[in-house]
Design a protein around this motif. Structure first.
Motif: not given
Length: 202
Positions: A30-35, A115-121
């Motif tokens: 996800i993070h590696s692909v831009g809009v 794994a790419e978004y570990p923040d539980p919030n």
């Protein structure tokens, strides 16, 4: 009783954006692909993108909901194919094993997103948790019909077997991983069936 008007069909541009994002996010992360890349490959304008998805996070959430819908559909098909609880659980396991051996398999889309978004919030992480809770609840309800007293632990055991198989399927022979996973689920069901039988003979 009057029925409400059917929901309008999503626009072709939105469907194309979501299909493009689903393909690329799963294959590459996800993070590696831009809009900009999503816009280019979906062949839409930037204005069109932001009209349907105000931010990249909105697109990511739509992607995860799309995958959830696919997985829910497979579970519902398994339940329809074999209404017995043990049969349904084996059918669900079979569907998972089949996905592990599919072309382009890259593990669990939800574990990858976590794994790419570990923040539980973070909304993406919360979407992952929501999907996994649905899956666990579904398994627990089925396991309760096999052996009610051990339904919770047995369902969690199934999820752990599934998570391990999803990870191993990216690293080792997918056919061997799938076979090992299926044998593990069969063993889990045998144990719980034996407990149910023992209780019924008391």
């Amino acid at each position: 009783m009057t029925r409400g008007a059917p929901e309008p069909r999503p626009s072709e541009a939105r469907l194309r954006l979501l299909a493009t994002a689903t393909r690329i996010f799963y294959a590459e992360g996800i993070h590696s692909v831009g809009v900009d890349r999503i816009i280019a490959e979906a062949k839409v304008t930037r204005a069109t993108f932001y009209r349907h998805f105000p931010s990249k996070d909105d697109l990511i959430l739509a992607y995860l909901r799309e995958i959830h819908g696919m997985e829910r559909g497979r579970v519902e098909a398994a339940l329809a194919a074999d209404p017995s609880p043990a049969g349904a659980l084996l059918a669900i396991a079979g569907s998972i094993a089949e996905s592990i051996q599919s072309s382009g398999f890259r593990g669990c889309a939800f574990l990858n997103a976590a794994a790419e978004y570990p923040d539980p919030n973070h909304p993406v992480h919360q979407e992952v948790i929501g999907h996994r809770q649905w899956f666990l609840d579904t398994l627990t309800a089925l396991m309760a019909q096999v052996h009610e007293e051990t339904a919770g632990p047995a369902a969690r055991h199934f999820v752990m077997l599934r998570d391990g198989a999803m990870a191993a399927g990216c690293l080792f022979d997918p056919a061997l991983v799938s076979e090992t996973f299926l044998r593990g689920v069969e063993g889990l069901l045998d144990i719980n069936s034996e407990r149910q039988s023992a209780q019924s003979h008391r």
